[in-house]
Write a protein that holds these residues in place. Structure first.
Motif, short mmCIF file in Angstrom:
data_model
loop_
_atom_site.label_atom_id
_atom_site.label_comp_id
_atom_site.label_asym_id
_atom_site.label_seq_id
_atom_site.Cartn_x
_atom_site.Cartn_y
_atom_site.Cartn_z
N ARG A 121 0.83 -1.21 0.00
CA ARG A 121 0.00 0.00 0.00
C ARG A 121 0.87 1.26 0.00
NH1 ARG A 121 -3.09 -3.06 3.76
NH2 ARG A 121 -2.13 -1.92 5.50
N LEU A 122 1.96 1.23 0.78
CA LEU A 122 2.85 2.39 0.81
C LEU A 122 3.52 2.61 -0.54
CD1 LEU A 122 4.54 1.95 4.32
CD2 LEU A 122 2.94 3.75 3.63
N ARG A 123 3.93 1.50 -1.19
CA ARG A 123 4.55 1.65 -2.51
C ARG A 123 3.56 2.19 -3.52
NH1 ARG A 123 7.40 -3.29 -1.21
NH2 ARG A 123 5.80 -4.51 -2.27
N ALA A 124 2.30 1.70 -3.45
CA ALA A 124 1.28 2.21 -4.37
C ALA A 124 1.01 3.69 -4.13
CB ALA A 124 0.00 1.39 -4.22
N ASP A 125 0.93 4.08 -2.85
CA ASP A 125 0.71 5.49 -2.54
C ASP A 125 1.90 6.34 -2.98
OD1 ASP A 125 -0.77 7.64 -1.03
OD2 ASP A 125 1.09 7.64 0.12
N LEU A 126 3.12 5.78 -2.85
CA LEU A 126 4.30 6.51 -3.28
C LEU A 126 4.29 6.74 -4.79
CD1 LEU A 126 7.03 7.74 -2.46
CD2 LEU A 126 8.04 5.48 -2.79
N PRO A 131 5.12 9.90 -9.10
CA PRO A 131 5.13 8.98 -10.24
C PRO A 131 6.50 8.90 -10.89
CG PRO A 131 4.02 11.01 -10.82
CD PRO A 131 4.28 11.08 -9.35
N LEU A 132 6.77 7.75 -11.48
CA LEU A 132 8.04 7.53 -12.16
C LEU A 132 8.05 8.22 -13.52
CD1 LEU A 132 8.61 3.73 -11.43
CD2 LEU A 132 9.64 5.68 -10.25
N LEU A 133 9.21 8.75 -13.87
CA LEU A 133 9.38 9.33 -15.19
C LEU A 133 9.67 8.23 -16.21
CD1 LEU A 133 11.60 12.41 -14.26
CD2 LEU A 133 9.13 12.37 -14.68
N PRO A 134 9.47 8.46 -17.50
CA PRO A 134 9.77 7.44 -18.51
C PRO A 134 11.21 6.95 -18.40
CG PRO A 134 8.54 9.24 -19.49
CD PRO A 134 8.87 9.68 -18.10
N GLY A 135 11.38 5.65 -18.31
CA GLY A 135 12.70 5.05 -18.20
C GLY A 135 13.25 5.00 -16.79
N LEU A 155 11.05 4.80 6.41
CA LEU A 155 11.83 3.89 5.57
C LEU A 155 10.89 2.98 4.79
CD1 LEU A 155 14.90 3.25 5.12
CD2 LEU A 155 14.55 1.29 6.60
N LEU A 156 11.14 2.86 3.51
CA LEU A 156 10.31 2.01 2.65
C LEU A 156 11.21 1.00 1.96
CD1 LEU A 156 7.60 1.33 1.26
CD2 LEU A 156 8.21 3.00 -0.50
#
Length: 313
Positions: A121-126, A131-135, A155-156
């Motif tokens: 859930r924490l990773r999804a919220d992060l 959001p990740l950039l392309p690449g 810490l995640l």
């Protein structure tokens, strides 16, 4: 006294008396890593008492189990334990202890699954908030900054390398090496694998809430791992810097002042860092470490004394 009963009495005494002795001692706050080691040894001794009592009771109750456990032992060793004299209570005791072992495994499995679900859930919220950039791949950067009005840092575990997630409010508050101290604190948790200690202690306490040693183990582990991580940060960046970082991150949470938030350990942690109480001497640390290591050996000694005596005779 028959060996299984002696083991259960020994485990019961350890479970009842160890929390009183350890919680009243004045040295655990000065040596949190050593205190964690002592607690683990005590809990291991209690679990070992139950496991050995279960094994011997099963040997007394069922010939098939006895044949497998004592297969390489001489006949005199088997007679030394007088397994046939245990009576009709051996089978119910073995079943009861085996049920406890299965329940412990089930509670630990549930605790680990719940922790993994929280991390997902924490990773999804992060990913939503950052959001990740392309690449770009998540997990390569040791620090992730999130927009946020509350000063927070945690810490995640997002793969092989743990990441420190921190909000912009925390970055505005932390000055100088305070951010480095926060990062060192969380890295201390990761290096020592404190998450596994927390899972195990919570599983035992939730599975057996009426056993004093397990409840005390959970409470002390939650406190001591924070003290150990504080020490890890203070050794690199100083006690004052680490204490100020704690204050900056928690000042708006109501943990300071005349009416602090209930169950908060932050004020005590700050006072401990500022007090700079000296550590125990090296000799005393070594003695405590050795004595704690011998605690799980006591159930083994009680178990094997009859067999060793038979071999010696």
């Amino acid at each position: 006294m028959m060996v299984p009963l002696a083991l259960l009495v020994l485990g019961g005494l350890a479970a009842a008396m160890a929390p009183r002795v350890l919680t009243r001692a004045d040295w655990p706050d000065r040596e949190p890593v050593l205190a964690l080691w002592v607690w683990q040894c005590v809990v291991a001794a209690v679990l070992l008492c139950c496991a050995l009592a279960m094994s011997l009771s099963a040997c007394a109750a069922w010939a098939a189990v006895r044949g497998n456990v004592f297969a390489p032992a001489p006949h005199g060793v088997v007679e030394a334990y007088a397994l046939t004299a245990y009576g009709s209570w051996a089978a119910p005791l073995a079943v009861l202890l085996a049920t406890g072992a299965l329940w412990t495994a089930a509670m630990l499995t549930r605790e680990v699954r719940a922790a993994r679900a929280r991390r997902r859930r924490l990773r999804a919220d992060l990913l939503v908030r950052s959001p990740l950039l392309p690449g770009e791949e998540r997990g390569g950067e040791p620090l992730v900054v999130l927009e946020g009005e509350r000063p927070e840092a945690w810490l995640l575990r997002a793969g092989a390398a743990p990441q420190l997630v921190i909000t912009t409010a925390a970055l505005r508050r932390l000055q100088g090496f305070q951010l480095d101290a926060v990062l060192a604190h969380e890295q201390g948790h990761a290096r020592a694998r404190h998450d596994w200690l927390l899972h195990c202690s919570s599983a035992l306490a939730n599975g057996f809430p009426r056993v004093p040693v397990f409840a005390a183990f959970r409470d002390q582990v939650h406190r001591l791992v924070e003290l150990a991580a504080d020490d890890s940060a203070s050794r690199r960046f100083g006690r004052l810097t680490t204490a100020l970082a704690l204050v900056e991150l928690n000042e708006d949470r109501g943990v300071f002042g005349p009416c602090p938030a209930p169950f908060s350990q932050v004020p005590d942690r700050v006072e401990r860092l500022l007090a700079a109480t000296p550590r125990l001497t090296t000799g005393r640390r070594l003695r405590l470490t050795a004595v704690a290591a011998l605690v799980p050996a006591v159930p083994l000694l009680v178990t094997f004394v009859p067999g060793l005596s038979a071999l010696g005779g």
